[in-house]
Design an enzyme around this catalytic site. Structure first.
Site, PDB file in Angstrom:
ATOM      1  N   GLY B  51       0.822  -1.208   0.000  1.00 13.87           N
ATOM      2  CA  GLY B  51       0.000   0.000   0.000  1.00 13.87           C
ATOM      3  C   GLY B  51       0.853   1.254   0.000  1.00 13.87           C
ATOM      4  O   GLY B  51       1.885   1.324   0.674  1.00 13.87           O
ATOM      5  N   GLY B  56       1.200   3.809   3.994  1.00 14.65           N
ATOM      6  CA  GLY B  56       2.234   3.008   3.347  1.00 14.65           C
ATOM      7  C   GLY B  56       3.397   3.834   2.825  1.00 14.65           C
ATOM      8  O   GLY B  56       4.571   3.501   3.034  1.00 14.65           O
ATOM      9  N   ARG B 341     -20.008  13.112  13.070  1.00 15.86           N
ATOM     10  CA  ARG B 341     -20.616  12.532  11.875  1.00 15.86           C
ATOM     11  C   ARG B 341     -21.745  11.556  12.149  1.00 15.86           C
ATOM     12  O   ARG B 341     -22.748  11.557  11.436  1.00 15.86           O
ATOM     13  CB  ARG B 341     -19.533  11.812  11.077  1.00 15.86           C
ATOM     14  CG  ARG B 341     -18.549  12.792  10.538  1.00 15.86           C
ATOM     15  CD  ARG B 341     -17.423  12.124   9.835  1.00 15.86           C
ATOM     16  NE  ARG B 341     -16.559  13.172   9.305  1.00 15.86           N
ATOM     17  CZ  ARG B 341     -15.437  12.949   8.662  1.00 15.86           C
ATOM     18  NH1 ARG B 341     -15.039  11.708   8.466  1.00 15.86           N
ATOM     19  NH2 ARG B 341     -14.729  13.955   8.221  1.00 15.86           N
ATOM     20  N   HIS B 412     -18.384   5.769   4.356  1.00 10.76           N
ATOM     21  CA  HIS B 412     -17.205   6.576   4.134  1.00 10.76           C
ATOM     22  C   HIS B 412     -15.910   5.952   4.634  1.00 10.76           C
ATOM     23  O   HIS B 412     -14.876   6.018   3.977  1.00 10.76           O
ATOM     24  CB  HIS B 412     -17.424   7.920   4.823  1.00 10.76           C
ATOM     25  CG  HIS B 412     -16.305   8.872   4.681  1.00 10.76           C
ATOM     26  ND1 HIS B 412     -15.863   9.293   3.447  1.00 10.76           N
ATOM     27  CD2 HIS B 412     -15.529   9.492   5.586  1.00 10.76           C
ATOM     28  CE1 HIS B 412     -14.856  10.131   3.622  1.00 10.76           C
ATOM     29  NE2 HIS B 412     -14.621  10.263   4.908  1.00 10.76           N
TER      30      HIS B 412
END
Ligand code: FAD
Ligand code: SF4
Ligand code: FES
Lengths: 254, 648
Positions: B51, B56, B341, B412
């Site tokens: 990644g 990463g 959220r 999300h």
């Protein structure tokens, strides 16, 4: 709506020749993105046992730079300041013929169908598109003020997504807008000064090696750039290059 | 659905290796005590990083700078296109530049509270402690953060907090941070410490003598399956939100690498914690391939409302103030539009469910900027959020400077992921997991601007200081990829690919994926309940069987085959989806994003049960036939008290 598509198909092996294939797609919703339209076409191809059309995309939000189609001869298609994934079918007329090809450039070999290899861009960045600071060495962030307008200008240039549209549209296949954007970004900032001269010389040299052409300033790149990078960055790059070559001749940098 | 209350079949709780002593001294204590690898020995160690997102890229470049021999893999054609590039809003740091009482402690406390007391105290404190250094380093790398006229860094505030501590670069913070991390990666490539393998997907993790010692990859261009060995493996593969089919994640985001690691023995923690983001562009049709986020920072300057009457026909500009319901400001006066959220998402869903929603199907609410335009002008908005308004216009064909945006919640971010200890090591020795791929730091809900912070903290500052302890203790080892551990997995994969390609079904991978996503969204989405989860479990099993028999993949194993890539990822999603439902069913409480309808207060807020569920749920693979095994890591708060999360 209905669309008629003329799409470049090229088998995986590079030596095999490509050619156009024709498809019609009924029931296209004008609110679909161009790539969603291709997804739909691919679904029908797969179910018929045909090979789906290979194309690149990831974020589908106009920021990753993956998508890369030539649509009706223009990189990222009609529209201004957008990428292919941000192109919506409402831009096309019913029953319109749409020609879809991969980005064309000597430095971007076609891998398959509409996918090209843009790793040359990475190698240009590896030649000097960075500031050499290792983790743990940084001073407190506010010790070096950067005036608002400078930061904004640096951002404008740094916003390049590395899509390659500028190269694909250029009759010389020049990467000047791409290279100029990075040069401008880093040379505007105080942090980028130490390597400024060496950076430009190495990046330009690498771009030449990769087979990108020279810039003859037709400004086609600016017109197709999804991030509206201005050709000012090319002028800046030329100036930087000239001064740096001179300084190098004088033996002040290596 | 099998009994969720499984016994742990003798698997003991892994040691989280949290240093003892006061919270503020733990990180230093670890650094003082870890075993080190001396600079001249570092090149003898090879580390594989999977990644190239923020986590990463920052890890690989920092390890390279230290002298380790690093190989990184990613599925995109360039590391610069990793999904982190799409983050819009910003990154938090406890700098207290605004002189508004911000501090490491406050950032720590708000993150714990935002996560509804389901995150590990020591990890979160460390994150807050490191946050300020991230900004310093990124500025040094050339990130053009927003500045004030005098040249000092600018800030804004984000949901769930009452201070301004978020650093941003217009609406493209993730891009600018990722490009910075990518540039340090490039510098290491030039110096020869790091080599990059783009367009390579890791499809399995190789375990030798109980340690992670390599990976099996598929070259996405040639189709070749290859083996790669190393002294340690770092997974930085991001989140699996795409399991829902529609999400704000990039198309390539997937669960494969962490799922394979789970099947090889790594514990998967809190798989059911999925964050739903409140401000996305509403769905417009079933042809859609993904959803687009409108950064939460817009809630600083936009007010959320719906018409006060059902069936309102007037256009928003013709609806007078008296006929509008600013429901977040009404329900949560202290935070208003800036509630976290999960709270905002549920409030929006509820008001739409009650029939007040606007736009197609009533699935939307207004995000209105007219007050700000009146007070500060259009240019102010353009400079801060210009690109978001542009994106909105492209997608919807509407101009949000003139009439309000319409927004609706969407999947999300996943707080679940592989379990890691304080060293960021999974339950498999030598397998480290960083960024969104691990479970740490955000508990049951993530506050805005904290994922970028975690990815970079993990990659730049934490992992490079902890991985040495493992490497020093095991010593370098040259492992040949000729060993049977590698070749048997290679063969297994080639077989699996062949099986999938030989299917002659009637449905494409994406059609199956869409169905799976709908089951999850309906039953394991913004709200869950017991019967629904059990129902989902049966439906998923059924669909999975059909998928294995009826999917039509097409193409060849050799060469580039995007349909095969996709099929392999969706096959893993089916298995993970089961585990998500199992975890959600087990957690008989509401916390953060995990809202079990059975457990709510009379006002409709989630009801936590700290006594019975104040733990991290670790799931271990139960073998071919067996059920997953649940082990609980109790969450012990030493310095703070559990308290009710209120934003009123
Ligand atoms: C639209 C959007 C906006 C956001 N905005 C914000 C924000 O403002 N602030 C904030 O803090 N957070 C934000 N987030 C969340 C944040 O962006 C992510 O959580 C974070 O970037 C994840 O970083 P990562 O490095 O862990 O993973 P990613 O960036 O997802 O990187 C994953 C990497 O793994 C590679 N990979 C995956 N699987 C494999 C495999 N099997 N083999 C090989 N390689 C593989 C991919 O190629 C990629 O390089 C946002 C997220 C989205 C979707
Ligand atoms: S300069 Fe513009 S067109 Fe060229 S690569 Fe960057 S974003 Fe694409
Ligand atoms: S898919 Fe990311 S820019 Fe188009």
């Amino acid at each position: 709506m209905k669309v008629r598509l003329k799409i470049w198909r090229q088998p995986f092996q590079n030596n095999k020749e490509g050619g156009f294939a024709f498809y019609t797609l009924e029931e296209v919703n004008p609110n679909m993105s161009f790539l969603e339209m291709l997804d739909q076409l691919n679904n029908t191809l797969i179910l018929k046992g045909d090979e789906p059309i290979a194309f690149d995309s990831d974020c589908r939000e106009g920021i990753c730079g993956s998508c890369s189609l030539m649509i009706n001869g223009k990189p990222h298609g009609p529209g201004y300041g957008i990428t292919t994934c941000q192109l919506y079918m409402r831009r096309f007329k019913d029953n319109e013929e749409i020609i879809v090809e991969p980005f064309r450039s000597r430095a971007f070999p076609v891998i398959k169908d509409l996918i090209v290899d843009r790793s040359a861009f990475d190698r240009i960045m590896q030649a000097g598109g960075y500031i050499s600071v290792s983790t743990g060495q940084a001073p407190e962030a506010n010790t070096i003020p950067i005036p608002h307008h400078v930061a904004e200008k640096a951002f404008d240039a740094a916003h390049c997504i590395g899509c390659g549209a500028c190269v694909a549209v250029c009759k010389n296949g020049s990467a000047s807008l791409f290279v100029g954007a990075k040069i401008t970004h880093l040379s505007l900032l105080p942090q980028g000064q130490a390597e400024r001269r060496r950076r430009i010389l190495q990046m330009v040299e690498q771009a030449d090696k990769e087979g990108f052409g020279a810039c003859s300033f037709t400004r086609a790149c600016e017109a197709v750039c999804p991030k509206s990078i201005s050709v000012e960055v090319i002028s800046k790059m030329h100036r930087e290059y000239l001064i740096s070559t001179l300084i190098k001749r004088l033996g002040w940098i290596y | 659905m099998p009994n969720a209350d499984v016994d742990n079949k003798g698997i003991t709780l892994p040691d989280a290796r949290i240093p003892s002593g006061p919270l503020s001294g733990k990180w230093q204590k670890l650094k003082d005590n870890v075993a080190l690898v001396s600079p001249q020995n570092r090149p003898k160690f090879k580390v594989i990083v999977v990644g190239t997102g923020l986590a990463g890229s920052s890890a690989a470049s920092s390890l390279g700078e230290m002298g380790y021999n690093v190989e990184v893999f990613c599925i995109q054609d360039s590391p610069r296109r990793a999904h982190s590039v799409a983050a819009q809003g910003g990154i938090n740091a406890a700098k207290n530049y605004r002189n508004d009482c911000d501090s490491v402690y406050r950032l720590f406390y708000e993150t714990i509270k935002g996560g509804d007391f389901r995150a590990r105290e020591a990890n979160v404190y460390r994150l807050a402690e490191i946050s300020a250094k991230i900004i310093d380093h990124c500025v040094a790398l050339g990130v053009p953060f927003a500045r004030e006229y005098g040249g000092m860094l600018a800030n804004r505030s984000f949901g769930g907090v009452q201070v301004s501590r978020t650093f941003y670069a217009r609406g493209a913070t993730g891009q600018q941070l990722l490009l910075a991390a990518y540039s340090s990666l490039n510098r290491q490539v030039a110096l020869g410490t790091v080599s990059i393998h783009p367009r390579m997907e890791i499809l399995d993790i190789v375990i030798i003598d109980g340690h992670a010692k390599g990976v099996i990859a598929r070259d996405l261009v040639s189709g070749r399956i290859t083996a790669h060995s190393a002294d340690a493996v770092v997974l930085a593969t991001g989140g699996y939100g795409n399991i829902y089919y529609l999400s704000t994640n990039g198309r390539g985001s997937n669960a494969t690498a962490i799922w394979r690691a789970y099947k090889r023995g790594a514990a998967f923690a809190n798989p059911c914690f999925t964050q739903i983001h409140p401000t996305c562009i509403p769905i417009s049709g079933d042809y859609q391939s993904k959803l687009t986020l409108m950064s939460e920072s817009l809630r600083n300057d936009g007010r959320i409302w719906v018409p006060a009457r059902k069936g309102e026909q007037r256009s928003p500009s013709n609806i007078p103030e008296s006929d509008r319901d600013y429901f977040l400001e009404r329900l949560y006066p202290a935070y208003g539009n800036l509630v976290p959220r999960d709270i905002a998402s549920r409030a929006i869903k509820r008001i739409c469910d009650e029939g007040y929603g606007v736009g197609p199907g009533g699935l939307g609410v207004y995000l209105d900027f007219s007050d700000t335009i009146r007070k500060k002008g259009v240019d102010y908005l353009k400079e801060r959020y210009g690109n978001l308004f542009d994106i909105y216009k492209e997608i919807t064909g509407e101009n949000a400077y003139v009439s309000p945006m319409r927004i609706y919640p969407a999947v999300h971010y996943v707080m679940g992921g592989l379990w890691v200890d304080y060293h960021l090591m999974s339950t498999i020795p030598g397998l480290f997991v960083i960024g969104e791929a691990n479970f740490s730091d955000h508990g049951a809900n993530r506050l805005g601007a904290s994922a970028l912070m975690q990815g970079l903290a993990d990659g730049f500052f934490i992992l490079p200081n902890t991985i040495c302890d493992y490497l020093a203790k095991v010593g370098p080892r040259k492992i040949s990829t000729e060993r049977t551990e590698f070749s048997s997995l290679e063969r297994e994969l080639i077989e699996k690919n062949k099986r999938l390609l030989e299917n002659k079904g009637k449905k494409t991978v994406s059609q199956f994926h869409k169905e799976l996503g709908k089951i999850l969204w309906d039953h394991c989405g913004m709200m869950r309940n017991g019967p629904g989860l059990k129902e989902a479990f049966t439906q998923i099993l059924e669909l999975k069987e059909r998928f294995m028999k009826e999917v039509m993949v097409g193409g060849e194993p050799e060469g580039l085959n995007q349909s095969l890539e996709y099929a392999l990822r969706v096959a893993d999603y089916f298995e993970l989806a089961e585990l998500m439902c199992r975890d959600a069913l087990n957690r008989e409480e509401s916390c953060g994003c995990h809202f079990r309808e059975e457990y709510q207060t009379p006002e409709g807020e989630g009801m936590r049960n700290d006594k019975d569920y104040g733990y991290v749920a670790l799931w271990f693979h139960g073998g071919k036939e067996g059920n997953p095994i649940l082990v609980k890591e109790p969450l012990v708060y030493e310095e703070i008290q559990f308290s009710t999360r209120s934003y009123k």
